[in-house]
Motif scaffolding. Structure first.
Motif, PDB file in Angstrom:
ATOM      1  N   VAL A   1      20.630 -99.958  44.884  1.00  8.15           N
ATOM      2  CA  VAL A   1      21.928-100.719  43.224  1.00  8.15           C
ATOM      3  C   VAL A   1      21.654-100.078  41.920  1.00  8.15           C
ATOM      4  O   VAL A   1      20.465 -99.944  42.101  1.00  8.15           O
ATOM      5  N   PHE A   2      22.589 -99.804  40.955  1.00 15.61           N
ATOM      6  CA  PHE A   2      22.712 -98.965  39.939  1.00 15.61           C
ATOM      7  C   PHE A   2      23.377 -99.435  38.619  1.00 15.61           C
ATOM      8  O   PHE A   2      24.240-100.443  39.210  1.00 15.61           O
ATOM      9  N   SER A   3      22.179 -99.734  38.486  1.00 18.86           N
ATOM     10  CA  SER A   3      23.379 -99.982  36.623  1.00 18.86           C
ATOM     11  C   SER A   3      24.221 -98.499  35.721  1.00 18.86           C
ATOM     12  O   SER A   3      23.391 -98.230  36.324  1.00 18.86           O
ATOM     13  N   TYR A   4      25.189 -99.179  34.885  1.00 16.67           N
ATOM     14  CA  TYR A   4      25.753 -97.976  34.476  1.00 16.67           C
ATOM     15  C   TYR A   4      24.437 -96.907  33.477  1.00 16.67           C
ATOM     16  O   TYR A   4      25.359 -95.662  33.909  1.00 16.67           O
ATOM     17  N   SER A   5      23.704 -97.881  33.279  1.00 14.32           N
ATOM     18  CA  SER A   5      22.595 -96.356  32.205  1.00 14.32           C
ATOM     19  C   SER A   5      22.747 -95.260  33.765  1.00 14.32           C
ATOM     20  O   SER A   5      21.852 -93.799  33.062  1.00 14.32           O
ATOM     21  N   ASP A   6      21.874 -95.863  34.821  1.00 18.03           N
ATOM     22  CA  ASP A   6      21.150 -94.956  35.593  1.00 18.03           C
ATOM     23  C   ASP A   6      22.652 -93.538  36.256  1.00 18.03           C
ATOM     24  O   ASP A   6      22.483 -92.976  36.208  1.00 18.03           O
ATOM     25  N   LEU A   7      24.033 -94.720  35.729  1.00 21.17           N
ATOM     26  CA  LEU A   7      25.216 -93.942  36.485  1.00 21.17           C
ATOM     27  C   LEU A   7      25.963 -92.695  35.039  1.00 21.17           C
ATOM     28  O   LEU A   7      26.920 -91.832  35.417  1.00 21.17           O
ATOM     29  N   LYS A   8      25.287 -93.354  34.053  1.00 15.86           N
ATOM     30  CA  LYS A   8      26.459 -92.187  33.003  1.00 15.86           C
ATOM     31  C   LYS A   8      26.585 -91.159  32.671  1.00 15.86           C
ATOM     32  O   LYS A   8      27.562 -90.973  32.440  1.00 15.86           O
ATOM     33  N   SER A   9      26.002 -90.152  33.360  1.00 16.02           N
ATOM     34  CA  SER A   9      25.774 -88.822  33.135  1.00 16.02           C
ATOM     35  C   SER A   9      27.059 -88.372  33.937  1.00 16.02           C
ATOM     36  O   SER A   9      27.222 -87.771  34.003  1.00 16.02           O
TER      37      SER A   9
ATOM     38  N   LEU B   1      30.355 -96.060  46.798  1.00 16.92           N
ATOM     39  CA  LEU B   1      29.794 -96.993  45.924  1.00 16.92           C
ATOM     40  C   LEU B   1      30.349 -97.852  45.691  1.00 16.92           C
ATOM     41  O   LEU B   1      32.225 -97.734  45.380  1.00 16.92           O
ATOM     42  N   ASN B   2      30.641 -99.550  45.090  1.00 17.35           N
ATOM     43  CA  ASN B   2      30.755-100.702  44.704  1.00 17.35           C
ATOM     44  C   ASN B   2      30.837-100.571  43.032  1.00 17.35           C
ATOM     45  O   ASN B   2      29.608-100.352  43.269  1.00 17.35           O
ATOM     46  N   LYS B   3      31.473-101.738  42.405  1.00 15.54           N
ATOM     47  CA  LYS B   3      31.534-101.544  41.265  1.00 15.54           C
ATOM     48  C   LYS B   3      31.687-103.226  41.299  1.00 15.54           C
ATOM     49  O   LYS B   3      32.525-103.816  41.708  1.00 15.54           O
TER      50      LYS B   3
ATOM     51  N   TYR C   1      26.238-101.359  40.383  1.00 11.87           N
ATOM     52  CA  TYR C   1      26.768-100.760  41.025  1.00 11.87           C
ATOM     53  C   TYR C   1      26.495-100.485  42.660  1.00 11.87           C
ATOM     54  O   TYR C   1      25.247-100.182  42.725  1.00 11.87           O
ATOM     55  N   TRP C   2      26.871-100.687  44.052  1.00 15.67           N
ATOM     56  CA  TRP C   2      25.445-101.124  45.136  1.00 15.67           C
ATOM     57  C   TRP C   2      26.767 -99.811  45.886  1.00 15.67           C
ATOM     58  O   TRP C   2      27.988 -99.678  45.782  1.00 15.67           O
ATOM     59  N   ARG C   3      25.666 -99.772  46.871  1.00 15.11           N
ATOM     60  CA  ARG C   3      26.790 -99.380  47.812  1.00 15.11           C
ATOM     61  C   ARG C   3      27.226 -99.123  48.419  1.00 15.11           C
ATOM     62  O   ARG C   3      26.790-101.116  48.965  1.00 15.11           O
ATOM     63  N   ASP C   4      27.749 -99.211  49.628  1.00  9.43           N
ATOM     64  CA  ASP C   4      28.514 -99.575  50.409  1.00  9.43           C
ATOM     65  C   ASP C   4      27.816-100.132  52.050  1.00  9.43           C
ATOM     66  O   ASP C   4      26.581 -99.984  52.045  1.00  9.43           O
ATOM     67  N   GLY C   5      27.968-101.122  51.838  1.00  5.97           N
ATOM     68  CA  GLY C   5      27.407-102.173  53.206  1.00  5.97           C
ATOM     69  C   GLY C   5      26.204-103.117  52.195  1.00  5.97           C
ATOM     70  O   GLY C   5      25.627-104.084  53.125  1.00  5.97           O
ATOM     71  N   VAL C   6      26.427-103.256  51.071  1.00  6.18           N
ATOM     72  CA  VAL C   6      25.582-103.744  50.751  1.00  6.18           C
ATOM     73  C   VAL C   6      25.978-105.226  49.999  1.00  6.18           C
ATOM     74  O   VAL C   6      27.352-105.292  49.939  1.00  6.18           O
ATOM     75  N   GLU C   7      25.085-106.249  49.754  1.00  3.20           N
ATOM     76  CA  GLU C   7      25.587-107.278  49.743  1.00  3.20           C
ATOM     77  C   GLU C   7      24.312-108.087  48.884  1.00  3.20           C
ATOM     78  O   GLU C   7      23.099-107.740  49.074  1.00  3.20           O
TER      79      GLU C   7
END
Length: 443
Positions: free
Chosen positions: A367-375, A394-396, A409-415
């Protein structure tokens, strides 16, 4: 004068006690010494030489004396006298340059450099029929237009091993089917052009990093087993270097200098490229597949290799040496092939490719936040962000995991669910507290 140097030594007239034969032998030895050896280091404590015959750069005086005596059939004492008393040896500049069709030692700006170029052992023979090579390309590429472009590409560089302005074209040949002859194609052009005219790399990073000038400093650069998408900067680096004739080199332990980079690149891979942009004009992309399988393939390549080794290399060299290039335009766009068109349609944008690499480098983070993936997100078109995230797997969505209800943001298959007052992440049959699977505890 920017030419290869032929050194001739003029010795004093022989003493009356010397015979004409002895004088001639001495003169020949002096000339041989001056042509073969350079001074690499000259100090009060040590003197080192360069042997241009085998490119050894740390030869000691005794070895030079021995080589001179043996090569010119003079006695050791005379060889020693000649080596110790000569003032005709040239000083090596410390640099090696690529100067096709010039001598072993090349004078540039009154300094003596070693020449990286060596003549090919294969000599062109236009009288030998090169049809088997052309038919081989037609079989592997499947299109006369594609064959003509490849022949123009190769012929231009054969006729112009170090042009003032290189064509801004690169070849990308791929085959998902094993054993179709991509490596044989590489070996063939190495025989025809000469092994010193081509550098081979199996690591994309070698041709895009700081020492890359060493790989781009020949006529052709062949990159084998390209790992498609392994570095999303590949396209930009190749695009820049393929259009440059010189680059700033900063070798470790030495002062920087301007290096010539005349090479054009040929890339070989088991997969189609995924970095080609829609408006790319440099890359010629073609699928390399003869269509032959099993015993039919083995019999075909046995016959073809036999032809290569019985005059075929000379025939190919003759074909490239005499090919009419009046229709080849150095600045024209590489032709759009069916393979390239499909690659562009299926290509992954650089930002997505970088995001995929990031996710692969952090497999424990789910699981990721916006700040993790901002770049990565800032380089994605806003209207296509959902599509690009799906490409990366990824899902959002917003989750009330704290008072701010952040976008996650989380990977496919994550709940992501809440149970007994705690946020739980379930993935591939395992469950963990959210805090344990977020990227670097960023929430």
């Amino acid at each position: 004068m920017n030419t290869a140097v032929n050194v001739s030594i003029v010795s004093p007239c022989p003493k009356e006690t010397n015979t004409a034969s002895e004088y001639k032998k001495r003169q020949q030895a002096e000339n041989y010494l001056a042509k073969r050896f350079l001074i690499a280091k000259d100090s009060p404590t040590v003197k080192l030489y360069v042997d241009t015959a085998d490119n050894q750069k740390d030869l000691q005086r005794g070895a030079v004396i021995g080589a001179l005596a043996h090569a010119t059939d003079i006695d050791y004492e005379l060889a020693k006298e000649i080596v110790e008393n000569t003032n005709q040896l040239r000083y090596w500049s410390g640099r090696e340059i690529y100067a096709p069709n010039e001598g072993v030692v090349v004078n540039r700006n009154h300094k003596y450099h070693l020449n990286l170029w060596k003549p090919a052992s294969i000599k062109p023979d236009a009288n030998v029929d090169a049809t088997p090579f052309v038919e081989h390309l037609q079989l592997a590429l499947g299109s006369n237009e594609e064959v003509e472009f490849v022949l123009d590409f190769l012929a231009y560089r054969y006729q112009n091993p170090k042009p003032k302005h290189k064509a801004h074209h690169a070849l990308y040949l791929f085959s998902e089917q094993q054993g179709q002859g991509k490596s044989l194609f590489k070996d063939t052009i190495m025989e025809v052009f000469g092994r010193d005219a081509i550098r081979v790399s199996s690591d994309v990073k070698e041709i895009t990093g700081q020492p890359s000038y060493q790989f781009w400093g020949r006529t052709l650069l062949v990159v084998e087993e390209v790992k498609v998408g392994a570095d999303t900067r590949l396209y930009d680096s190749i695009k820049a270097l393929s259009g440059m004739n010189v680059m700033d080199a900063n070798p470790k332990g030495r002062e920087s200098f301007e290096a010539e980079i005349p090479a054009q690149v040929i890339m070989l891979s088991n997969r189609a490229p995924m970095f080609i942009e829609e408006h790319d004009r440099r890359f010629f992309v073609a699928e390399w597949d003869t269509g032959l399988r099993g015993s039919e393939k083995e019999e075909y390549f046995t016959r073809y290799i036999a032809w290569l080794e019985s005059g075929g290399y000379e025939a190919i060299a003759g074909l490239l040496d005499t090919r009419d290039l009046s229709g080849y335009k150095l600045t024209a766009h590489a032709p759009m092939t069916p393979a390239k068109s499909a690659c562009i349609e299926d290509s992954i944008p650089p930002a997505v490719e970088e995001l995929i690499e990031f996710l692969a480098d952090n497999p424990r983070s789910l699981v990721f936040s916006y700040s993790d993936l901002k770049s990565f997100l800032k380089d994605m078109e806003t209207t296509r962000q959902k599509e690009f995230l799906a490409m990366a797997g990824l899902n959002k969505g917003r989750k009330p995991v704290n008072a701010n209800k952040p976008t996650l943001y989380w990977r496919d298959g994550v709940e992501i669910t809440k149970a007994n007052g705690e946020w739980i992440v379930t993935y591939q049959g395992s469950s963990n507290q959210l805090e344990r699977v977020v990227y670097k505890d960023s929430l």
